[in-house]
Design an enzyme around this catalytic site. Structure first.
Site, mmCIF file in Angstrom:
data_model
loop_
_atom_site.group_PDB
_atom_site.id
_atom_site.type_symbol
_atom_site.label_atom_id
_atom_site.label_comp_id
_atom_site.label_asym_id
_atom_site.label_seq_id
_atom_site.Cartn_x
_atom_site.Cartn_y
_atom_site.Cartn_z
ATOM 1 N N CYS A 112 4.832 -6.055 1.106
ATOM 2 C CA CYS A 112 3.822 -7.122 1.123
ATOM 3 C C CYS A 112 4.416 -8.482 0.765
ATOM 4 O O CYS A 112 3.760 -9.496 0.934
ATOM 5 C CB CYS A 112 2.693 -6.794 0.172
ATOM 6 N N HIS A 249 -0.899 -13.170 -1.331
ATOM 7 C CA HIS A 249 -1.031 -11.955 -0.519
ATOM 8 C C HIS A 249 -2.411 -11.353 -0.790
ATOM 9 O O HIS A 249 -2.844 -11.236 -1.937
ATOM 10 C CB HIS A 249 0.076 -10.971 -0.878
ATOM 11 N N ASN A 279 -6.207 -5.589 3.571
ATOM 12 C CA ASN A 279 -4.827 -5.871 3.188
ATOM 13 C C ASN A 279 -3.941 -5.676 4.421
ATOM 14 O O ASN A 279 -3.803 -4.555 4.908
ATOM 15 C CB ASN A 279 -4.432 -4.915 2.058
HETATM 16 C C1 4VN Z 1 -0.187 -4.927 -3.927
HETATM 17 C C2 4VN Z 1 -1.294 -4.369 -4.564
HETATM 18 C C3 4VN Z 1 -2.045 -3.354 -3.963
HETATM 19 C C4 4VN Z 1 -3.213 -2.738 -4.593
HETATM 20 C C5 4VN Z 1 -3.121 -2.047 -5.779
HETATM 21 C C6 4VN Z 1 -4.228 -1.422 -6.312
HETATM 22 C C7 4VN Z 1 -5.444 -1.473 -5.651
HETATM 23 C C8 4VN Z 1 -4.442 -2.771 -3.987
HETATM 24 C C9 4VN Z 1 -6.428 0.074 -7.249
HETATM 25 C C10 4VN Z 1 -7.702 0.298 -7.992
HETATM 26 C C11 4VN Z 1 -8.824 0.686 -7.039
HETATM 27 C C12 4VN Z 1 -9.004 -0.370 -5.966
HETATM 28 C C13 4VN Z 1 -7.711 -0.623 -5.227
HETATM 29 CL CL1 4VN Z 1 -1.684 -4.988 -6.062
HETATM 30 C C14 4VN Z 1 -1.614 -2.882 -2.745
HETATM 31 C C15 4VN Z 1 -0.516 -3.427 -2.155
HETATM 32 C C16 4VN Z 1 -0.079 -2.891 -0.868
HETATM 33 O O1 4VN Z 1 -0.185 -3.907 0.056
HETATM 34 C C17 4VN Z 1 0.179 -4.461 -2.717
HETATM 35 N N1 4VN Z 1 -5.516 -2.162 -4.510
HETATM 36 N N2 4VN Z 1 -6.567 -0.831 -6.111
HETATM 37 C C18 4VN Z 1 -10.100 0.873 -7.854
HETATM 38 O O2 4VN Z 1 -10.466 2.018 -8.100
HETATM 39 O O3 4VN Z 1 -10.694 -0.133 -8.287
#
Ligand code: 4VN
Length: 324
Positions: A112, A249, A279
């Site tokens: 990313c 990002h 994303n």
């Molecule tokens: C950077 C990040 C993420 C990412 C990490 C965690 C996340 C996106 C975790 C908790 C969940 C909801 C989703 Cl910080 C992904 C990438 C990959 O491009 C890069 N979402 N979450 C919840 O249960 O609240």
């Protein structure tokens, strides 16, 4: 002195829009869960295009907007974690589709953070004085790599591509950058789609697509990335308030929401569009840049100061500060 300057931006996303309600029909999820935890409402998902098709649309748009011919482009770098294939690269496939006959083309992978890393490398190529015109693209077709049975990851991602034209310039437009990585936390965000099972190896036994330790990556992004932004500002001898717009990002709104207070910047300066795209990894920052150029919120030649920040798999993270 040779300097580099971003002179055009363009983006392309597949026509098909898949809403959270659409996803709720094929897996056990719902709009409230996805929207409240991530900010995402819908994403573009391709039916029959590959990453090079999306990238070629961006190249064609950059050439049209700039009035440059394909022959004038010296290099093409594509940042992607969803390439058409490992070999040949998505960049050379895109080169053939767009007639960039005088360019050298290659893919760059920093998850990313890929667009920020690739932009930093492209800037060095131009400012070396050896090359005058380069194209930097971030492009993903995540939909082909996701495990659509895994509701914890499949709902987060989307397909799309964005990019910029870099030209040589007499004036300085790249003001600061700080790229970082930490391979010790590599296993917290992985995608192994492209490794086949070998009868001679125990390493890649499982059919595992994108696997994420969501909590760890979330906490990393909340904690480390604002430090990186502040370090980048310090290099340029600027305060958070001197920046006109932040282009983070688009991983998760709940992460981006926490940064303005941490770096003492107005929340409205953080541009977001992940409601509509999800994303898109390496593509998210150039799509955001291009969309805001189209809306005339960002303008080339305006001297607006824009700070782009990528973060994700590797782990990798980094910021680049430009004057438009
Ligand atoms: C950077 C990040 C993420 C990412 C990490 C965690 C996340 C996106 C975790 C908790 C969940 C909801 C989703 Cl910080 C992904 C990438 C990959 O491009 C890069 N979402 N979450 C919840 O249960 O609240």
């Amino acid at each position: 002195m040779n300097f580099a300057k971003i002179t055009q931006a363009a983006h392309y996303t597949p026509q098909q829009v898949v809403t959270n309600d659409d996803l709720a029909k094929i897996m056990d999820t719902n709009d409230e869960w996805i929207a409240s935890r991530t900010g995402i409402k819908s994403r573009h998902i391709t039916y029959d295009e590959n990453t090079s098709d999306l990238s070629a649309k961006v190249v064609e748009s950059l050439l049209e907007k700039s009035g440059k011919s394909a022959e004038e482009i010296d290099f093409l770098i594509i940042a992607t974690i969803s390439p058409d294939s490992l070999m040949p690269t998505t960049a050379t496939i895109t080169q053939a589709k767009t007639g960039l006959i005088n360019a050298f083309a290659f893919d760059m992978q920093a998850a990313c953070s890929g667009f920020v890393y690739a932009l930093a490398m492209g800037e060095k190529l131009i400012s070396s004085g050896r090359y005058q015109n380069g194209i930097i693209i971030g492009a993903e077709t995540h939909s082909k790599t996701l495990n659509w049975a895994d509701r914890t990851t499949a709902v987060l991602f989307g397909d799309g591509a964005g990019g910029v034209l870099l030209e040589s310039s007499q004036t300085q437009h790249f003001l600061a950058e700080k790229l970082q990585s930490d391979g010790v936390k590599a296993s917290s965000l992985t995608s192994r789609k492209y490794y086949p099972n070998s009868p001679y190896s125990k390493i890649y036994e499982a059919e595992s697509n994108l696997v994420m330790d969501g909590r760890l990556v979330f906490d990393f992004a909340v904690r480390e990335v604002p430090k990186n932004i502040l370090a980048t500002l310090k290099i340029a001898n600027l305060e958070a308030d001197d920046i006109d717009y932040y282009l983070p990002h688009q991983a998760n709104l709940r992460i981006i929401d926490k940064w303005p207070r941490k770096i003492k910047a107005q929340p409205a300066k953080f541009l977001v569009n992940l409601q509509h795209y999800g994303n898109t990894s390496a593509a998210s920052i150039p799509i955001l840049l291009s969309e805001n150029i189209d809306k005339q919120i960002l303008k080339f030649g305006s001297n607006q100061k824009v700070l782009m920040t990528g973060f994700g798999g590797g782990l990798t993270w980094g910021s680049i500060l430009v004057k438009l």
